[in-house]
Design an enzyme around this catalytic site. Sequence first.
Site, PDB file in Angstrom:
ATOM      1  N   LYS A 178     -19.158   3.052 -10.336  1.00 44.96           N
ATOM      2  CA  LYS A 178     -19.447   4.560 -10.235  1.00 44.96           C
ATOM      3  C   LYS A 178     -21.045   4.294  -9.421  1.00 44.96           C
ATOM      4  O   LYS A 178     -21.884   4.493  -9.848  1.00 44.96           O
ATOM      5  CB  LYS A 178     -19.490   5.191 -11.573  1.00 44.96           C
ATOM      6  CG  LYS A 178     -19.812   6.656 -11.491  1.00 44.96           C
ATOM      7  CD  LYS A 178     -20.705   7.483 -12.361  1.00 44.96           C
ATOM      8  CE  LYS A 178     -22.186   7.048 -12.485  1.00 44.96           C
ATOM      9  NZ  LYS A 178     -23.048   7.228 -11.154  1.00 44.96           N
ATOM     10  N   GLY A 230     -30.209   0.635 -13.593  1.00 45.85           N
ATOM     11  CA  GLY A 230     -30.983   1.649 -13.625  1.00 45.85           C
ATOM     12  C   GLY A 230     -32.205   1.871 -14.535  1.00 45.85           C
ATOM     13  O   GLY A 230     -32.905   0.913 -14.975  1.00 45.85           O
ATOM     14  N   SER A 231     -32.493   2.937 -14.694  1.00 42.38           N
ATOM     15  CA  SER A 231     -33.822   3.287 -15.678  1.00 42.38           C
ATOM     16  C   SER A 231     -33.631   3.032 -17.132  1.00 42.38           C
ATOM     17  O   SER A 231     -32.483   2.723 -17.719  1.00 42.38           O
ATOM     18  CB  SER A 231     -33.980   4.871 -15.880  1.00 42.38           C
ATOM     19  OG  SER A 231     -32.920   5.536 -16.256  1.00 42.38           O
ATOM     20  N   THR A 232     -34.820   2.573 -17.723  1.00 46.50           N
ATOM     21  CA  THR A 232     -34.794   2.062 -19.018  1.00 46.50           C
ATOM     22  C   THR A 232     -34.102   3.235 -19.899  1.00 46.50           C
ATOM     23  O   THR A 232     -33.160   2.996 -20.846  1.00 46.50           O
ATOM     24  CB  THR A 232     -36.194   1.680 -19.445  1.00 46.50           C
ATOM     25  OG1 THR A 232     -36.484   0.600 -18.713  1.00 46.50           O
ATOM     26  CG2 THR A 232     -36.309   1.370 -20.912  1.00 46.50           C
ATOM     27  N   ALA A 234     -31.887   5.455 -19.304  1.00 44.56           N
ATOM     28  CA  ALA A 234     -30.425   5.369 -19.356  1.00 44.56           C
ATOM     29  C   ALA A 234     -29.788   4.564 -19.907  1.00 44.56           C
ATOM     30  O   ALA A 234     -28.933   4.364 -20.892  1.00 44.56           O
ATOM     31  CB  ALA A 234     -30.053   5.579 -17.894  1.00 44.56           C
ATOM     32  N   GLY A 235     -30.498   3.152 -19.822  1.00 42.19           N
ATOM     33  CA  GLY A 235     -30.253   1.899 -20.374  1.00 42.19           C
ATOM     34  C   GLY A 235     -29.870   2.006 -21.875  1.00 42.19           C
ATOM     35  O   GLY A 235     -28.973   1.183 -22.537  1.00 42.19           O
ATOM     36  N   CYS A 286     -37.273  -2.281  -8.563  1.00 44.82           N
ATOM     37  CA  CYS A 286     -37.400  -2.423  -9.852  1.00 44.82           C
ATOM     38  C   CYS A 286     -38.411  -3.592 -10.210  1.00 44.82           C
ATOM     39  O   CYS A 286     -39.152  -3.610 -11.158  1.00 44.82           O
ATOM     40  CB  CYS A 286     -36.139  -2.666 -10.582  1.00 44.82           C
ATOM     41  SG  CYS A 286     -35.518  -3.961  -9.792  1.00 44.82           S
TER      42      CYS A 286
HETATM   43  P1  NAD Z   1     -30.809   6.457 -13.371  1.00 46.78           P
HETATM   44  O1  NAD Z   1     -30.890   5.380 -14.839  1.00 46.78           O
HETATM   45  O2  NAD Z   1     -31.140   7.570 -13.461  1.00 46.78           O
HETATM   46  O3  NAD Z   1     -29.359   6.188 -12.753  1.00 46.78           O
HETATM   47  C1  NAD Z   1     -28.801   4.836 -12.522  1.00 46.78           C
HETATM   48  C2  NAD Z   1     -27.280   5.207 -12.450  1.00 46.78           C
HETATM   49  O4  NAD Z   1     -26.609   5.288 -13.774  1.00 46.78           O
HETATM   50  C3  NAD Z   1     -26.791   6.388 -11.729  1.00 46.78           C
HETATM   51  O5  NAD Z   1     -25.481   5.775 -10.902  1.00 46.78           O
HETATM   52  C4  NAD Z   1     -26.695   7.170 -12.899  1.00 46.78           C
HETATM   53  O6  NAD Z   1     -25.618   8.236 -12.186  1.00 46.78           O
HETATM   54  C5  NAD Z   1     -26.094   6.602 -13.823  1.00 46.78           C
HETATM   55  N1  NAD Z   1     -26.298   7.195 -15.156  1.00 46.78           N
HETATM   56  C6  NAD Z   1     -27.641   7.814 -15.600  1.00 46.78           C
HETATM   57  N2  NAD Z   1     -27.775   8.249 -16.943  1.00 46.78           N
HETATM   58  C7  NAD Z   1     -26.453   7.590 -17.284  1.00 46.78           C
HETATM   59  C8  NAD Z   1     -26.054   7.603 -18.458  1.00 46.78           C
HETATM   60  N3  NAD Z   1     -26.438   8.016 -19.622  1.00 46.78           N
HETATM   61  N4  NAD Z   1     -24.581   6.812 -18.751  1.00 46.78           N
HETATM   62  C9  NAD Z   1     -23.831   6.265 -17.498  1.00 46.78           C
HETATM   63  N5  NAD Z   1     -24.383   6.417 -16.419  1.00 46.78           N
HETATM   64  C10 NAD Z   1     -25.681   6.966 -16.054  1.00 46.78           C
HETATM   65  O7  NAD Z   1     -31.852   5.412 -12.578  1.00 46.78           O
HETATM   66  P2  NAD Z   1     -32.020   5.650 -11.054  1.00 46.78           P
HETATM   67  O8  NAD Z   1     -33.206   6.584 -10.933  1.00 46.78           O
HETATM   68  O9  NAD Z   1     -30.973   5.887 -10.136  1.00 46.78           O
HETATM   69  O10 NAD Z   1     -32.638   4.127 -10.558  1.00 46.78           O
HETATM   70  C11 NAD Z   1     -34.058   3.939 -10.573  1.00 46.78           C
HETATM   71  C12 NAD Z   1     -34.286   2.963 -11.850  1.00 46.78           C
HETATM   72  O11 NAD Z   1     -33.191   1.927 -11.681  1.00 46.78           O
HETATM   73  C13 NAD Z   1     -35.674   2.324 -11.755  1.00 46.78           C
HETATM   74  O12 NAD Z   1     -35.866   2.771 -13.490  1.00 46.78           O
HETATM   75  C14 NAD Z   1     -35.594   1.021 -11.612  1.00 46.78           C
HETATM   76  O13 NAD Z   1     -36.528   0.274 -12.052  1.00 46.78           O
HETATM   77  C15 NAD Z   1     -34.204   0.702 -12.114  1.00 46.78           C
HETATM   78  N6  NAD Z   1     -33.629  -0.467 -11.350  1.00 46.78           N
HETATM   79  C16 NAD Z   1     -33.555  -1.652 -12.068  1.00 46.78           C
HETATM   80  C17 NAD Z   1     -33.096  -2.754 -11.253  1.00 46.78           C
HETATM   81  C18 NAD Z   1     -33.330  -4.238 -12.018  1.00 46.78           C
HETATM   82  O14 NAD Z   1     -32.361  -4.896 -11.541  1.00 46.78           O
HETATM   83  N7  NAD Z   1     -33.603  -4.244 -13.170  1.00 46.78           N
HETATM   84  C19 NAD Z   1     -32.816  -2.770  -9.846  1.00 46.78           C
HETATM   85  C20 NAD Z   1     -32.874  -1.470  -9.222  1.00 46.78           C
HETATM   86  C21 NAD Z   1     -33.225  -0.359  -9.849  1.00 46.78           C
END
Ligand code: NAD
Length: 481
Positions: A178, A230-232, A234-235, A286
């Site tokens: 996705k 993604g973000s902490t 959402a994680g 990140c």
């Molecule tokens: P985000 O968490 O908002 O979204 C990431 C992805 O998850 C998107 O596809 C989004 O649509 C989806 N998503 C969001 N909430 C969700 C949920 N509750 N359930 C399922 N899917 C969900 O993050 P972003 O703004 O797209 O990316 C930036 C973040 O990603 C930063 O915090 C960055 O540090 C992190 N990041 C981490 C790494 C790593 O390898 N550690 C690499 C790149 C980016």
Amino acid sequence: MTLDRDAFYINGGWAAPTSTQTIQVVSPHSEQVVATVPEGTPGDIDAAVAAARRAFDEGPWPRMTPAERIDVVQVFSGLYAAKLGEMADVITAEMGSPTSFSNLAQSPAPWMQIEAFLGIARDYPWEEVRTGVLGTPVMVRREPVGVVAAIPPWNVPQFTIMSKVVPALLAGCTVVVKPAPETPLDAYLMAELLQEAGVPAGVVNIVAGGRETGEHLVAHPGVDKVAFTGSTAAGRKIAAVCGEQLKRVSLELGGKSAAIVLDDADLAKAVEGLKFTGLMNSGQACVAQTRILASRANYASVVDALAEAVGGMQVGDPMDPATEIGPMVAQRQQERVEKYIALGQEEGARVVVGGVGMPEGLDRGWYVRPTVFADVDNRMRIAQEEIFGPVLSVIPFDDVDDAVRIANDSDYGLAGTVWTGDQEAGLDVARRVRTGTYGVNTYTMDFAAPFGGYKASGLGREFGPEGLGQYTELKSIYLES
Ligand code: NAD
């Protein structure tokens, strides 16, 4: 050539969306629409998971030998290698990464991941026989974990898709990807290459969409494992859902990494390095090392050298090969970074270069001025929170112990560097900083080694044999002697 699309990649072909909702991909530089694609809904996710489930439960892919799967992925790698330039351009168009960075990290690095995983898979102990404690043989098998939900962010879309899809494929899993709504286009190009490579129907399915679509995919009972970057914030939510359902989960999350400049560092070399480690991808990384730790004795020299280097960086059109800092991905991200710059000033930090407002000579696009703050205390929010833009904070330290303490005084633990003339002293610091990756006078990610975070930076590792292992279940089969 139009980049518009009207279907999803499901079950090896192009499937009509279940709704008329669309995503408009807007150039962060021109603010013009680059392409319109369908927006995935829960109904589309259901179709994609059903295809992946069928391909896993009944299809050939999990039943092929590892060597047979390696052959198919090798064909995919060759096709991907021929499209590196096109892939880099698509990603720059959709999210504004400077083309110099796109042609390094947005497509060549994902391709290098494929090649690295192919090498790892060739030597991987898919099936080994051990001598047990009673002297009888026991077979240990690594079997595919099942249907994988792969959820990447927008900042390095192919980089974070490949780190999941390739090991999943090699392990014999099937996948639903996705992509983020900001970056659906690169995944279409990837889908065409997978199809051309002969990856069987249903093995990879792709439905772009927003958070709710992602939530539906994570909670779907047909999914066995979630691989998320993604973000902490959402994680944490995703981990909670997976915990409740006892789904396997790996999380690559945010960071607020520190670069430590020791007094014996070659300052010119260190500053060149800090420009890259702190500001790569316009600071939307990140692993960005946005806390620069300098000794009190050397503080003014580090601040001055950084201010000069960052002040001289070329900001503007990401398609210009000379551009070092492009726009932020979206207007909301531009606003967020500007809020942090204003907040830093309110907290008492001193802007030595940059500040709030559009960079000189630009009147449109979601740009911010690359900014360096001095007189930053590590307790300030600009030092603790991930800004995800071109903003560096220089923090003073008393001695090496103090530098290590400050580096570790963070909720995150993803990356870091130390800059020093003494590799042994650098290694000593590297051993003491609690992060998943670290560099001594360099920070070049190596796909032979595991990558991931301590603390709030994540769970599990990508890359290396450990990254392949995230897509396997272990099975022990006890045998008679
Ligand atoms: P985000 O968490 O908002 O979204 C990431 C992805 O998850 C998107 O596809 C989004 O649509 C989806 N998503 C969001 N909430 C969700 C949920 N509750 N359930 C399922 N899917 C969900 O993050 P972003 O703004 O797209 O990316 C930036 C973040 O990603 C930063 O915090 C960055 O540090 C992190 N990041 C981490 C790494 C790593 O390898 N550690 C690499 C790149 C980016």
